[in-house]
Write a protein that holds these residues in place. Sequence first.
Motif, PDB file in Angstrom:
ATOM      1  N   ALA A 411     -59.493 -89.521  30.193  1.00  0.00           N
ATOM      2  CA  ALA A 411     -58.520 -89.327  31.268  1.00  0.00           C
ATOM      3  C   ALA A 411     -58.409 -90.543  32.187  1.00  0.00           C
ATOM      4  CB  ALA A 411     -58.900 -88.090  32.085  1.00  0.00           C
ATOM      5  N   VAL A 412     -59.495 -91.303  32.327  1.00  0.00           N
ATOM      6  CA  VAL A 412     -59.474 -92.420  33.281  1.00  0.00           C
ATOM      7  C   VAL A 412     -59.491 -93.792  32.605  1.00  0.00           C
ATOM      8  CG1 VAL A 412     -60.664 -91.020  35.013  1.00  0.00           C
ATOM      9  CG2 VAL A 412     -62.000 -92.530  33.527  1.00  0.00           C
ATOM     10  N   ALA A 413     -59.820 -93.833  31.322  1.00  0.00           N
ATOM     11  CA  ALA A 413     -60.020 -95.125  30.654  1.00  0.00           C
ATOM     12  C   ALA A 413     -58.712 -95.892  30.492  1.00  0.00           C
ATOM     13  CB  ALA A 413     -60.665 -94.916  29.291  1.00  0.00           C
ATOM     14  N   THR A 414     -58.834 -97.231  30.553  1.00  0.00           N
ATOM     15  CA  THR A 414     -57.692 -98.119  30.298  1.00  0.00           C
ATOM     16  C   THR A 414     -57.157 -97.873  28.891  1.00  0.00           C
ATOM     17  OG1 THR A 414     -58.634 -99.814  31.741  1.00  0.00           O
ATOM     18  CG2 THR A 414     -56.952-100.534  30.164  1.00  0.00           C
ATOM     19  N   LYS A 415     -55.833 -97.821  28.766  1.00  0.00           N
ATOM     20  CA  LYS A 415     -55.196 -97.631  27.444  1.00  0.00           C
ATOM     21  C   LYS A 415     -54.463 -98.910  27.068  1.00  0.00           C
ATOM     22  CE  LYS A 415     -56.266 -93.178  27.625  1.00  0.00           C
ATOM     23  NZ  LYS A 415     -56.663 -93.048  29.040  1.00  0.00           N
ATOM     24  N   ASN A 416     -54.513 -99.227  25.762  1.00  0.00           N
ATOM     25  CA  ASN A 416     -53.873-100.437  25.257  1.00  0.00           C
ATOM     26  C   ASN A 416     -53.769-100.313  23.751  1.00  0.00           C
ATOM     27  OD1 ASN A 416     -54.160-103.369  24.077  1.00  0.00           O
ATOM     28  ND2 ASN A 416     -53.415-103.654  26.185  1.00  0.00           N
ATOM     29  N   LYS A 417     -52.786-101.013  23.168  1.00  0.00           N
ATOM     30  CA  LYS A 417     -52.585-100.924  21.719  1.00  0.00           C
ATOM     31  C   LYS A 417     -53.779-101.463  20.927  1.00  0.00           C
ATOM     32  CE  LYS A 417     -50.070-105.356  21.478  1.00  0.00           C
ATOM     33  NZ  LYS A 417     -51.142-106.085  20.802  1.00  0.00           N
ATOM     34  N   ASP A 418     -54.593-102.323  21.559  1.00  0.00           N
ATOM     35  CA  ASP A 418     -55.752-102.899  20.864  1.00  0.00           C
ATOM     36  C   ASP A 418     -57.008-102.033  21.011  1.00  0.00           C
ATOM     37  OD1 ASP A 418     -54.257-105.084  20.043  1.00  0.00           O
ATOM     38  OD2 ASP A 418     -54.733-106.239  21.841  1.00  0.00           O
ATOM     39  N   ILE A 419     -56.897-100.932  21.756  1.00  0.00           N
ATOM     40  CA  ILE A 419     -58.060-100.089  22.024  1.00  0.00           C
ATOM     41  C   ILE A 419     -58.007 -98.827  21.171  1.00  0.00           C
ATOM     42  CG2 ILE A 419     -59.294 -98.747  23.771  1.00  0.00           C
ATOM     43  CD1 ILE A 419     -58.165-100.651  25.871  1.00  0.00           C
ATOM     44  N   THR A 420     -59.131 -98.514  20.540  1.00  0.00           N
ATOM     45  CA  THR A 420     -59.275 -97.269  19.794  1.00  0.00           C
ATOM     46  C   THR A 420     -60.464 -96.502  20.371  1.00  0.00           C
ATOM     47  OG1 THR A 420     -58.421 -98.252  17.753  1.00  0.00           O
ATOM     48  CG2 THR A 420     -59.713 -96.231  17.526  1.00  0.00           C
ATOM     49  N   PHE A 421     -60.282 -95.214  20.616  1.00  0.00           N
ATOM     50  CA  PHE A 421     -61.373 -94.380  21.112  1.00  0.00           C
ATOM     51  C   PHE A 421     -61.984 -93.632  19.929  1.00  0.00           C
ATOM     52  CE2 PHE A 421     -58.737 -95.195  24.765  1.00  0.00           C
ATOM     53  CZ  PHE A 421     -59.664 -95.439  25.765  1.00  0.00           C
ATOM     54  N   VAL A 422     -63.290 -93.785  19.776  1.00  0.00           N
ATOM     55  CA  VAL A 422     -64.003 -93.195  18.635  1.00  0.00           C
ATOM     56  C   VAL A 422     -65.036 -92.212  19.174  1.00  0.00           C
ATOM     57  CG1 VAL A 422     -65.474 -93.656  16.644  1.00  0.00           C
ATOM     58  CG2 VAL A 422     -63.697 -95.311  17.293  1.00  0.00           C
ATOM     59  N   HIS A 423     -64.929 -90.939  18.760  1.00  0.00           N
ATOM     60  CA  HIS A 423     -65.880 -89.935  19.233  1.00  0.00           C
ATOM     61  C   HIS A 423     -67.136 -89.936  18.367  1.00  0.00           C
ATOM     62  CE1 HIS A 423     -67.450 -86.382  21.129  1.00  0.00           C
ATOM     63  NE2 HIS A 423     -67.569 -85.771  19.956  1.00  0.00           N
ATOM     64  N   ASN A 424     -68.291 -89.922  19.015  1.00  0.00           N
ATOM     65  CA  ASN A 424     -69.578 -89.826  18.331  1.00  0.00           C
ATOM     66  C   ASN A 424     -70.130 -88.420  18.507  1.00  0.00           C
ATOM     67  OD1 ASN A 424     -72.158 -90.092  17.271  1.00  0.00           O
ATOM     68  ND2 ASN A 424     -72.967 -91.109  19.098  1.00  0.00           N
ATOM     69  N   PRO A 425     -70.033 -87.567  17.498  1.00  0.00           N
ATOM     70  CA  PRO A 425     -70.506 -86.181  17.637  1.00  0.00           C
ATOM     71  C   PRO A 425     -72.026 -86.081  17.749  1.00  0.00           C
ATOM     72  CG  PRO A 425     -69.850 -86.634  15.366  1.00  0.00           C
ATOM     73  CD  PRO A 425     -69.440 -87.818  16.171  1.00  0.00           C
ATOM     74  N   GLU A 426     -72.735 -87.181  17.439  1.00  0.00           N
ATOM     75  CA  GLU A 426     -74.200 -87.160  17.494  1.00  0.00           C
ATOM     76  C   GLU A 426     -74.732 -87.869  18.728  1.00  0.00           C
ATOM     77  OE1 GLU A 426     -76.143 -88.291  13.824  1.00  0.00           O
ATOM     78  OE2 GLU A 426     -74.283 -87.995  12.708  1.00  0.00           O
ATOM     79  N   TYR A 427     -73.925 -87.973  19.774  1.00  0.00           N
ATOM     80  CA  TYR A 427     -74.323 -88.769  20.931  1.00  0.00           C
ATOM     81  C   TYR A 427     -75.624 -88.298  21.565  1.00  0.00           C
ATOM     82  CZ  TYR A 427     -72.437 -85.024  23.916  1.00  0.00           C
ATOM     83  OH  TYR A 427     -72.202 -83.825  24.531  1.00  0.00           O
ATOM     84  N   GLU A 428     -75.954 -87.011  21.438  1.00  0.00           N
ATOM     85  CA  GLU A 428     -77.183 -86.489  22.031  1.00  0.00           C
ATOM     86  C   GLU A 428     -78.432 -87.073  21.385  1.00  0.00           C
ATOM     87  OE1 GLU A 428     -76.875 -82.277  21.769  1.00  0.00           O
ATOM     88  OE2 GLU A 428     -75.671 -82.088  23.601  1.00  0.00           O
ATOM     89  N   ASN A 429     -78.267 -87.666  20.210  1.00  0.00           N
ATOM     90  CA  ASN A 429     -79.416 -88.254  19.494  1.00  0.00           C
ATOM     91  C   ASN A 429     -79.667 -89.705  19.865  1.00  0.00           C
ATOM     92  OD1 ASN A 429     -79.944 -85.857  18.078  1.00  0.00           O
ATOM     93  ND2 ASN A 429     -78.416 -86.373  16.507  1.00  0.00           N
ATOM     94  N   GLY A 430     -78.961 -90.201  20.858  1.00  0.00           N
ATOM     95  CA  GLY A 430     -79.290 -91.510  21.389  1.00  0.00           C
ATOM     96  C   GLY A 430     -78.296 -92.624  21.105  1.00  0.00           C
ATOM     97  N   MET A 431     -78.542 -93.761  21.750  1.00  0.00           N
ATOM     98  CA  MET A 431     -77.639 -94.911  21.690  1.00  0.00           C
ATOM     99  C   MET A 431     -77.412 -95.403  20.272  1.00  0.00           C
ATOM    100  SD  MET A 431     -78.086 -98.709  23.379  1.00  0.00           S
ATOM    101  CE  MET A 431     -78.372 -98.095  25.036  1.00  0.00           C
ATOM    102  N   SER A 432     -78.454 -95.338  19.437  1.00  0.00           N
ATOM    103  CA  SER A 432     -78.319 -95.866  18.080  1.00  0.00           C
ATOM    104  C   SER A 432     -77.183 -95.203  17.323  1.00  0.00           C
ATOM    105  CB  SER A 432     -79.631 -95.692  17.307  1.00  0.00           C
ATOM    106  OG  SER A 432     -79.940 -94.320  17.134  1.00  0.00           O
TER     107      SER A 432
END
Length: 549
Positions: A411-432
Motif C-alpha cells: 500500500a505504501v511502497a514506491t511503484k515503477n515499471k522496473d519494480i516487481t513485488f515477490v511474496h515469500n510464503p516462508e518468511y517466518e523461517n528467516g532472512m535466508s
Amino acid sequence: MHFGPIPIKESIGAILAHTIRVDKNIYKKGHVLTKSDVKDLEDFGLTEIVGAVLENDDIAENMAAKNIADSISGNGIYAGSPFTGRCNLFSKKDGLFLGESNFINSINSVNETITVGTLPHCTAVSTDQMVATIKVIPFSSSKKIVDKCILTAKNTIQKLRVNKWSKLNISLIQSRLTGTKESVLDSTTASLECRLNKTYNSINSEIRCSHNIDEIRSSILSEVKKNQELIIIAGASAIVDRRDIIPSAIVAAGGTIEHFGMPVDPGNLLLLGSINDVKIIGLPGCARSPKLNGFDLVLNRILAGVNVGSNEIMSMGSGGLLIEIASRPMPRENKKHIEYKNEKNISNSGKKKIASIILAAGQSRRMGDKNKLLEYFNDKPIINHSIDSALLAKINPIHVITGYQEKEILAVATKNKDITFVHNPEYENGMSTSIKAGLRSLPEEIDAVLILLGDMPLVDVSIIERLITNFNPQAGQSIGVPVTKGKRGNPILWSKQYFQEIEKISGDVGAKHLIGEFSEGVYEIECDKSVITDIDTPENLRKINKNIL
C-alpha cells in the motif's frame, strides 16, 4: 615470522592459516586467536593449529600493504582500507590511468612477498574505479622489504597516477568524393562525438570539403585561424603513404608529418602531424566505427595531456592486437545480428546487467507492535528509501521481497515499471528464505545481484553506484562490500557465480559468511556509517530521526 604447527596452549596471538569450524563458531583464516578462542578450541579437542606468529622485524600484512600502497600512489589516486593483506588503489577522477611497467616491475622485483597489479598503462578510468591492487602474500612482511619498496617508489619520478581529461577546442575535417553519401559523414561525426563526450569534449567546428590537396589545405588553415587545439581529418579514402593527399595537404599548409603508421590493429594507417602547436590526426578508416582501434589510444593520450610522438606510437605494439572483446559496442562476430536490434540494445551491449533484491519480509519483532518498514523517516516510509535509491541507480530489475504485512507494504511502497513485488510464503523461517526467493525470481540473463536491506534508509545512490562501477569479475572483483573504518556493512553486490552457494544458506541469516569463504573475490569501498546503520528498535528510529546515530 614463524609459520607452521603451533601447540594450542601456545597459540594466543597466533594468526590462523586456515579456517576452523567449531560447532556454530567459525574461526576464519587470518583471525588472531584470543584467550577465549584458544579455550574454545581446546574444549573442542584441538591440540594444535597451523598459523603464524609475527616477530619483532615483521610488519602485519594490512599495514605493509597500506604503507606500500601510499608510497606508489601519485596524483589522482587514493588508497582504500586494507583487508586480508590487500590494499586497493582507486581513481579520484575521470581520466587516463598512467602506470609504467618499469615502475611496477621495480616494486615486484623487490621480493616475492610483495605484489602489485595494475590496469594497463594509459587506460581510461572513471571516478572511484579501481586501478591497482597491492597484495602481501604471507601474513606479514619484514620491515626491510617494505622499506625497500617504499624507497624504490620514492626514487621514481612517475608514480601511479591519473591525468584528468583536458577540455580542448577540437575540429573535424571530412573530405568527400563524388558519390560520397552524407549519411556516411554524419555517421563519422556521431561516432567521434560519442568518443569525445566520454572525455567531456565535443566537436567545436566541422568542415566538409572535396578530397584534394588544395581544399583540405584551405580547411586546415581555416581551423588553425579559429585557434583550434586539435584537428582530426577523416579522408574519403585511406592514407596509404606519407605523400598521399592528406599528408600532402598538411605539409602544404605549413605543417609537418610526425609519424605515419602504428603497430596497432585495427588502426595501422593512422597519421600524426602538427602545424605550429596544433596536433593533427589523420584517421584510419576503422575510426569511423565505434569499435576500439589505434585512434582511441592516441586520442586519449592527447586529451589527457600525455605526450604522443613517434616513439610513443611505436611502443604500442605490445598489446596492440586489439582482439574482439565483449566491451566493444559492435563486435565483428555479432555485427550481422546486431544490425537487426534497436539502437537502445546496441548502446547497452557490453554492460553488466545488475539486478536488485530488496528484503522487506521481516517481522520487525524488536519494534514491538510496529512494522519498522512502515515507519516514516524524512517524510516517507523507511522501505521507500531503499527502493528509491535502487531506482536512482538505474538498476533494472528491482525485486522487492515481501512477507509479513504484505498488503500494508504494497500500500505504501514506491511503484515503477522496473519494480516487481515477490511474496515469500516462508518468511517466518528467516532472512535466508527471502534471499533465496529473490534469487529464484530473477531473470536468467543477469550478471549480478545487489542485496539491499529494507531497513537501512541512509544508504544513498552514490554507494550503490560505486559498488556497481567497481564490479569486475574478470579482474577478481566479484563481491562488492561497503565498509566504514574496517567494519563491513550493506548492501552487498554478488556476482552470479555465487548464486549456487547462496542457495545453500538457511535460517535467519544472510549470505555474509560467504564473504570470508570467497575473500579473493571481495572488493571494498570506504563509506560512512550509513552502511552499518539499520532500524531495529524504536530507540534506533528515535536516534536516526534526531541525527544522533
